[in-house]
Motif scaffolding. Structure first.
Motif, PDB file in Angstrom:
ATOM      1  N   UNK A   1       0.908  -1.384  -0.125  1.00  0.00           N
ATOM      2  CA  UNK A   1      -0.015   0.146   0.243  1.00  0.00           C
ATOM      3  C   UNK A   1       1.010   1.217  -0.026  1.00  0.00           C
ATOM      4  N   UNK A   2       0.732   2.147  -0.823  1.00  0.00           N
ATOM      5  CA  UNK A   2       1.485   3.454  -1.099  1.00  0.00           C
ATOM      6  C   UNK A   2       0.938   4.341   0.035  1.00  0.00           C
ATOM      7  N   UNK A   3       2.138   4.875   0.709  1.00  0.00           N
ATOM      8  CA  UNK A   3       1.879   5.701   1.812  1.00  0.00           C
ATOM      9  C   UNK A   3       2.352   7.418   1.182  1.00  0.00           C
ATOM     10  N   UNK A   4       1.133   8.131   1.043  1.00  0.00           N
ATOM     11  CA  UNK A   4       1.618   9.496   0.393  1.00  0.00           C
ATOM     12  C   UNK A   4       2.450  10.151   1.216  1.00  0.00           C
ATOM     13  N   UNK A   5       2.197  10.220   2.491  1.00  0.00           N
ATOM     14  CA  UNK A   5       3.147  11.075   3.433  1.00  0.00           C
ATOM     15  C   UNK A   5       4.638  10.607   3.315  1.00  0.00           C
ATOM     16  N   UNK A   6       4.991   9.345   3.556  1.00  0.00           N
ATOM     17  CA  UNK A   6       6.286   9.115   3.541  1.00  0.00           C
ATOM     18  C   UNK A   6       6.815   8.560   1.869  1.00  0.00           C
TER      19      UNK A   6
END
Length: 199
Positions: free
Chosen positions: A134-139
Motif C-alpha cells: 500500500x502506497x503511503x503518500x506522506x512517506x
C-alpha cells in the motif's frame, strides 16, 4: 506468451523425467495386470484405502512478479470418479513494481471429478491471508497491510502413475472471483506440479 511456452515445456520435461527408465517396465506390468484377473480380497474391509495425500508445488512468473507455493493436501475418494479434500496453503510473492515481497498462508477445500483416470476436473474454494503493498503518500514509500482474500479456482489436471500406488500430476487453475486484493493478474493461469500417494 514466451513465459507460458517455457512453462509448458518445463511441465512436459518434468513428466518425462518422472517416468525415467521405468517406462518400458510400467508398460509391461500394465499388460500383465490386464491379462490376469486378481482374486477378490478375502475381507472387503482390507481393500485399498479411500484416503490419499500428497501436495503441490506451484509457480507463476510474469514481467513484474514471481510466485511460489507449497501446498500439502489430503483427500477422500467418495467414488472411483469423485473425490473431495482439503489443502494447507503457503505462498511467497516477489513484485518488481513496487519492490515488495510477502509470505502468505491459508486453507482450501476442493472437489475433483475424473471422466477418465488420467484427466480430472477441479473446483476449489480458498481463503488466504495476503500481505499487500500500500502506497503511503506522506512517506512516499510502500507500506503493507494484511487482508484475507477469497478465491474460487476452476480448471483441471493430468495424472501420470509413477508406481503401484503413487502418481504425479500437473494442474492448471484460474481464479474466477477476481477479488480486488488478489495478487494474480486478471485471468492468469495458476500452474501446479504435484504428487500423491493413493491418488
Amino acid at each position: 506468451m514466451k513465459h507460458i511456452t517455457l512453462v509448458l515445456i518445463f511441465l512436459f520435461v518434468t513428466i518425462v523425467m518422472a517416468q525415467g527408465n521405468d517406462t518400458v517396465t510400467v508398460a509391461k506390468d500394465s499388460v500383465a495386470i490386464e491379462e490376469q484377473t486378481p482374486p477378490p480380497p478375502s475381507n472387503p474391509q482390507s481393500s485399498v484405502s479411500k484416503w490419499y495425500y500428497g501436495g503441490t508445488v506451484g509457480f507463476n512468473f510474469w514481467s513484474d512478479y514471481f510466485y511460489l507455493s507449497v501446498n500439502p493436501i489430503i483427500g477422500y475418494n467418495v467414488s472411483p470418479k469423485f473425490s473431495v479434500g482439503g489443502k494447507l496453503l503457503y505462498s511467497y510473492y516477489n513484485y518488481d513494481e513496487p519492490d515488495f515481497s510477502s509470505h502468505n498462508y491459508g486453507a482450501s477445500i476442493f472437489a475433483r471429478f475424473r471422466p477418465i483416470y488420467q484427466i480430472y476436473l477441479h473446483s476449489e474454494f480458498a481463503y488466504e491471508s495476503y500481505e499487500i503493498p500500500v502506497y503511503n503518500i506522506q512517506s512516499r514509500e510502500y507500506d503493507s497491510e494484511r487482508n484475507w482474500v477469497p478465491f474460487l479456482l476452476l480448471g483441471g489436471g493430468f495424472v501420470q502413475r509413477v508406481g503401484p500406488n503413487a502418481a504425479v500430476y500437473v494442474e492448471v487453475l484460474v481464479d474466477v472471483l477476481q477479488d480486488e486484493n488478489s495478487p494474480y493478474e486478471d485471468w492468469d493461469p495458476i500452474i501446479s506440479i504435484g504428487g500423491g500417494v493413493g491418488f
